[in-house]
Design a protein around this motif. Sequence first.
Motif, PDB file in Angstrom:
ATOM      1  N   SER A 135     -24.982 -13.514  13.952  1.00 47.18           N
ATOM      2  CA  SER A 135     -24.462 -12.301  13.300  1.00 47.18           C
ATOM      3  C   SER A 135     -23.005 -12.023  13.664  1.00 47.18           C
ATOM      4  O   SER A 135     -22.227 -11.552  12.828  1.00 47.18           O
ATOM      5  CB  SER A 135     -25.335 -11.097  13.650  1.00 47.18           C
ATOM      6  N   LYS A 136     -22.623 -12.299  14.896  1.00 47.23           N
ATOM      7  CA  LYS A 136     -21.240 -12.062  15.322  1.00 47.23           C
ATOM      8  C   LYS A 136     -20.275 -12.999  14.610  1.00 47.23           C
ATOM      9  O   LYS A 136     -19.144 -12.619  14.277  1.00 47.23           O
ATOM     10  CB  LYS A 136     -21.111 -12.245  16.833  1.00 47.23           C
ATOM     11  N   GLU A 173     -19.985 -12.201  10.631  1.00 47.82           N
ATOM     12  CA  GLU A 173     -19.095 -11.079  10.328  1.00 47.82           C
ATOM     13  C   GLU A 173     -17.649 -11.520  10.090  1.00 47.82           C
ATOM     14  O   GLU A 173     -16.862 -10.782   9.483  1.00 47.82           O
ATOM     15  CB  GLU A 173     -19.124 -10.069  11.479  1.00 47.82           C
TER      16      GLU A 173
END
Length: 426
Positions: A358-359, A362
């Motif tokens: 997820s990091k 983004e």
Amino acid sequence: MAPHWDKRTIDEIHRQAETGGVLLSSMGSPADYPVYFDKLLLNASQVTNPSIDPLREPMETKVFLGAKPHVIERDATGRLIDNLPPQLALSMPMMFSAMSYGSISYNAHESLARAAEELGIFYNTGEGGLHEDLYRYGANTIVQVASGRFGVHPEYLNGGAAVEIKMGQGAKPGIGGHLPGAKIDDAISRTRMIPQGNDAISPAPHHDIYSIEDLWQLVHSLKEATDYRMPIIVKIAAVHNVAAIASGVARSGADVIAIDGFRGGTGAAPTRLRDHVGIPIELALAATDQRLRDEGIRDKISVVVGGSIRSSADVVKAVALGADAVYLGTAALLALGCHLCRNCHTGKCNRGIATQDSKLVERLDPDIGTQRLVNLLTAWQHEIKEMMGGMGINAIESLKGNRLMLRGVGLNDRELTILGVKHAGE
């Protein structure tokens, strides 16, 4: 050090001696094989057949993919009878190729979907199903059915504009797919309809397809499931008997055949297959187009090709060799910010493309990604019009299979024969 014992070869032996594992690699093959597009030059008009100025005269780049009727029919008043089977209408002869949700991120998929809608073309879901949020782009979506049948259900099949049966992939002909369980989070689990954290393995063959007759059965089952409203595509890898395979696919009732050359990209493939199996897309395309023409069935099926289409010039040359349109995969990822570091299979893509972290995801802004994809294909469309104008051609359809517009340089007689082009100067 002997030339055949280079650093890469030695490093790979060390890795396998340490792990006992199969080598995996990402993206297309870096091996030093000929790139035939770079040995083909385009013709240009001069005096007797004047060129066309695309800034002042209309240029048609629209393409329709699907089977075409063998004859034109008219009613008693002379009006055309619409007997055209389902078609995909593209504003330009380019589409985004199959890259599954799981192998690439949600943000990457959204960027491809939005760009396809804005450009009036199509993107392909790949074999990982379709995220529920992206069904709104269905009019510009090709849904794929692979051997694992991941995410395949009636809503999925009817949620796109066409269905593609994946028989093979250029980067790894003859084998299936593998998405590691570490990449399968809750959203991908729901989309693919498989348990979270479990490896998703597509078998090498479709276990219900061992003949053209079996393929016919699946083609018509999918047509039945979609009420005969959309074209059915069959995707195969470019291999030595590709022309004969394409002939069989045309007779299976498929509307489009997609051929993927051995330089095609991939999230992960066994290194030895990526670098040593398959043939260049240019030779596969030329052989296929000629065989279909010789058998009088070229109109029964459209031909789409992929496998390292790098520029608008490659697109024009592919069309002249017989393609109706091309698939863009690696080029699209590069537009999104990919640096071709060949680490897709690790899941640690620092551009937020080939990852589910997820990091990292983004880092890819879908608004920016969409605009970059639109910019790239808009630029290529302008260049295609300029090249067509230089040839004195104002419609892409007039270029399809028109190998008189090509000349070879530095190619031997056998290569020229397969490609169906003359040498420069002839």
